[in-house]
Design a protein around this motif. Structure first.
Motif, PDB file in Angstrom:
ATOM      1  N   GLN A 210       0.854  -1.193   0.000  1.00 36.20           N
ATOM      2  CA  GLN A 210       0.000   0.000   0.000  1.00 36.20           C
ATOM      3  C   GLN A 210       0.886   1.237   0.000  1.00 36.20           C
ATOM      4  N   VAL A 211       0.722   2.072  -1.035  1.00 37.02           N
ATOM      5  CA  VAL A 211       1.495   3.311  -1.171  1.00 37.02           C
ATOM      6  C   VAL A 211       0.512   4.472  -1.107  1.00 37.02           C
ATOM      7  N   SER A 212       0.683   5.343  -0.114  1.00 35.40           N
ATOM      8  CA  SER A 212      -0.271   6.434   0.081  1.00 35.40           C
ATOM      9  C   SER A 212       0.078   7.678  -0.719  1.00 35.40           C
ATOM     10  N   HIS A 213       1.338   7.784  -1.190  1.00 33.26           N
ATOM     11  CA  HIS A 213       1.747   8.952  -1.977  1.00 33.26           C
ATOM     12  C   HIS A 213       3.092   8.650  -2.603  1.00 33.26           C
ATOM     13  N   PHE A 214       3.315   9.122  -3.814  1.00 32.07           N
ATOM     14  CA  PHE A 214       4.604   8.924  -4.460  1.00 32.07           C
ATOM     15  C   PHE A 214       5.533  10.086  -4.111  1.00 32.07           C
ATOM     16  N   ASP A 215       6.181   9.959  -2.966  1.00 32.62           N
ATOM     17  CA  ASP A 215       7.101  10.991  -2.498  1.00 32.62           C
ATOM     18  C   ASP A 215       8.422  10.903  -3.254  1.00 32.62           C
ATOM     19  N   GLU A 216       9.114  12.013  -3.345  1.00 37.63           N
ATOM     20  CA  GLU A 216      10.453  11.994  -3.925  1.00 37.63           C
ATOM     21  C   GLU A 216      11.358  11.094  -3.087  1.00 37.63           C
ATOM     22  N   LEU A 241      -3.541   1.375  -4.320  1.00 40.81           N
ATOM     23  CA  LEU A 241      -3.376   2.798  -4.639  1.00 40.81           C
ATOM     24  C   LEU A 241      -4.687   3.552  -4.468  1.00 40.81           C
ATOM     25  N   ARG A 242      -5.635   2.998  -3.715  1.00 39.88           N
ATOM     26  CA  ARG A 242      -6.975   3.609  -3.689  1.00 39.88           C
ATOM     27  C   ARG A 242      -6.985   4.972  -3.021  1.00 39.88           C
ATOM     28  N   TYR A 243      -5.995   5.284  -2.164  1.00 36.53           N
ATOM     29  CA  TYR A 243      -5.952   6.602  -1.514  1.00 36.53           C
ATOM     30  C   TYR A 243      -4.712   7.384  -1.922  1.00 36.53           C
ATOM     31  N   GLY A 247       1.964  12.335  -7.008  1.00 37.34           N
ATOM     32  CA  GLY A 247       3.279  12.697  -6.497  1.00 37.34           C
ATOM     33  C   GLY A 247       4.339  12.666  -7.578  1.00 37.34           C
ATOM     34  N   ASP A 248       5.474  12.101  -7.249  1.00 41.58           N
ATOM     35  CA  ASP A 248       6.678  12.177  -8.064  1.00 41.58           C
ATOM     36  C   ASP A 248       6.672  11.120  -9.174  1.00 41.58           C
ATOM     37  N   VAL A 249       6.871  11.536 -10.411  1.00 42.81           N
ATOM     38  CA  VAL A 249       6.834  10.613 -11.537  1.00 42.81           C
ATOM     39  C   VAL A 249       8.019   9.653 -11.503  1.00 42.81           C
ATOM     40  N   ASN A 318     -10.132   8.333  -5.304  1.00 41.66           N
ATOM     41  CA  ASN A 318      -8.992   9.105  -4.791  1.00 41.66           C
ATOM     42  C   ASN A 318      -7.681   8.695  -5.457  1.00 41.66           C
ATOM     43  N   THR A 319      -7.737   7.730  -6.368  1.00 47.09           N
ATOM     44  CA  THR A 319      -6.553   7.301  -7.114  1.00 47.09           C
ATOM     45  C   THR A 319      -6.338   8.294  -8.253  1.00 47.09           C
ATOM     46  N   ALA A 320      -5.186   8.959  -8.265  1.00 52.67           N
ATOM     47  CA  ALA A 320      -5.027  10.061  -9.219  1.00 52.67           C
ATOM     48  C   ALA A 320      -3.575  10.232  -9.638  1.00 52.67           C
ATOM     49  N   SER A 321      -3.393  10.915 -10.757  1.00 54.83           N
ATOM     50  CA  SER A 321      -2.110  11.421 -11.199  1.00 54.83           C
ATOM     51  C   SER A 321      -1.079  10.295 -11.361  1.00 54.83           C
ATOM     52  N   ALA A 322      -0.001  10.297 -10.558  1.00 55.21           N
ATOM     53  CA  ALA A 322       1.040   9.275 -10.691  1.00 55.21           C
ATOM     54  C   ALA A 322       0.490   7.870 -10.493  1.00 55.21           C
ATOM     55  N   SER A 323      -0.544   7.727  -9.666  1.00 54.24           N
ATOM     56  CA  SER A 323      -1.159   6.410  -9.473  1.00 54.24           C
ATOM     57  C   SER A 323      -1.862   5.944 -10.737  1.00 54.24           C
ATOM     58  N   GLU A 324      -2.496   6.869 -11.434  1.00 53.89           N
ATOM     59  CA  GLU A 324      -3.142   6.520 -12.694  1.00 53.89           C
ATOM     60  C   GLU A 324      -2.104   6.195 -13.767  1.00 53.89           C
TER      61      GLU A 324
END
Length: 450
Positions: A210-216, A241-243, A247-249, A318-324
């Motif tokens: 479970q990854v809550s955000h793609f941090d640098e 990745l539901r939440y 974040g960082d590509v 809530n799955t968005a951006s880098a998660s998509e």
């Protein structure tokens, strides 16, 4: 990444004045710090970088407040471009997640409306005040939640500095607990480490991540987790990745390299398509990783990958951006089975543009949509969200199990597919209520340095 990656350098003709050159304007000199001075700069940046720059209206009143002026330039389909000023607090937005480290959904059960705590971030005000996933909220700020007010109460939570929740807990074995009231004061929540465990079912060893955000800099943590998966002979992976709002590509590229064993360094990971100034930019997996990751190499990640032929991804609105990007851009290289609800639809990227004309007084900072995103097959344009392969709402039960628990609705579905042993029966007496999405402006932010 061509000239669009370079830092924006404002050339000052005069230290305290700015010359207007907007279409059809007479030559006008504006005093520094005025709305006209700020807005003319905003107009010029948007005309150059904005994805929909040809849709920008001309001759908008330059005397408008800069937030309003910026909004007036946006294309009607643009939900995510934003601007803020460091010295104007009201130009910033907050959410229940950013202020208190949590989020909630809403259900109706036996004639009552409840808020359901979906997740709680580690070290957050919510966690430090005893809140946890699955607890039910009956009142917000002492106002009982009802069918008619739940959305307005939810909107309040995103703007408050202090909140109180009246909480009950529920299990099928014990029923409802006595209610308690929890008070929360907002403060910053630190970065979140990925959560993982290994589940056994038959001859399958399932790695849950479970990854809550793609941090640098997330690549090192991901590398360590996959080394553990590899040492424990994991042969299936469920990625939650539901939440995860993005974040960082580079971190997303790192995870993709670990998940798809057929990837080679020069394979196309992502295509950025901009306006006539930005053009088209193609990045391989190695290039995308190195854009913002200097510690972990492509080769280290490649050596730690698992011989998978598919990956299960748990997703939601809530799955968005880098998660998509993970869902869409892995599809050319590995079978992706998405379980949950339609994602948010942030198929775009950009970089920050700062008004640095006056070094002693920082100006506005713009985050416009600059690129649309596509995978190696040219597939993108998911602004309405990515549809899951298996549609399932996690709130179909009144009892919400912890993330990573094999009884949790979405994870249980993935385990059922992997094992073929049949899934847990769902409770059909719960009605899920739709809620207003709180402002989540973040999309892929690319580096704009030389």
């Amino acid at each position: 990444m061509n000239h669009f990656k370079n830092k924006i350098i404002a050339i000052l003709i005069l230290p305290l004045f700015y010359i207007s050159c907007q279409k059809d304007d007479a030559l006008v000199i504006y005093s520094a710090g005025t709305n006209e001075y700020n807005n003319q700069w905003i107009y010029e940046q948007m005309r150059r970088y904005y994805y929909w720059n040809n849709e920008i209206p001309d001759n908008i009143d330059l005397s408008l407040l800069s937030n309003d002026y910026f909004s007036s330039l946006l294309f009607h389909q643009d939900r995510f471009s934003y601007a803020y000023h460091p010295s104007i607090p009201e130009s910033m937005t907050s959410t229940l997640r950013s202020s208190f480290g949590m989020d909630i959904g809403f259900i109706s059960y036996e004639g009552n409306v409840y808020g359901v705590i979906l997740y709680v971030l580690s070290g957050s005000p919510a966690q430090n005040n005893g809140l946890k996933r699955g607890q039910l909220i009956t009142a917000i700020n002492d106002i009982p939640i009802s069918q008619t007010n739940y959305n307005s109460l939810y909107e309040i939570t995103g703007k408050a500095d202090d909140l109180s929740f009246t909480i009950v807990e529920y299990t099928y074995e014990t029923g409802f607990s006595q209610s308690v009231t929890k008070g929360l004061t907002s403060y910053y929540t630190f970065l979140q480490a990925p959560l993982y465990n290994i589940l056994l079912t038959g001859n399958k060893r399932i790695g849950y991540l479970q990854v809550s955000h793609f941090d640098e800099g997330l690549a090192q943590s991901l590398l360590n987790i996959f080394n553990e998966f590899k040492s424990q002979n994991v042969n299936e992976v469920v990625l939650d990745l539901r939440y995860n709002g993005g974040g960082d590509v580079s971190s997303a590229a790192a995870l993709s390299i670990l998940l798809a064993p057929t990837i080679v360094e020069d394979d196309l990971f992502i295509t950025f398509k901009g306006n006539e100034n930005g053009g088209v930019i193609n990045q391989s997996f190695k290039e995308a990783l190195e854009m913002n990751e200097s510690v972990v190499s492509y080769y280290e990640l490649r050596q730690s990958s698992i011989p998978l032929n598919r990956v299960f991804i748990l997703c939601g609105n809530n799955t968005a951006s880098a998660s998509e990007i993970i869902i869409n851009n892995l599809k050319p290289y590995i079978s992706v089975i998405a379980i949950g609800e339609k994602t948010l639809g942030k198929d775009m990227a950009g970089f920050s543009i700062s008004d640095n004309r006056n070094e002693s007084q920082p100006g506005w900072i713009l985050y416009p949509v600059i690129y649309k995103l596509y995978n190696a097959n040219g597939e993108g344009d998911y602004s309405n969200g990515v549809l899951p392969d298996i549609e399932l709402n996690e709130l179909t039960d009144i009892q919400l199990f912890p993330l990573g628990d094999e009884n949790e609705v979405l994870l249980n579905k993935a385990i059922n597919i992997i094992s073929g042993n049949g899934g847990r029966e769902q409770n059909n007496t719960v009605k899920v209520l739709s809620k207003t999405v709180q402002d989540n402006r973040e999309f892929i932010i690319l580096p704009n340095s030389d």
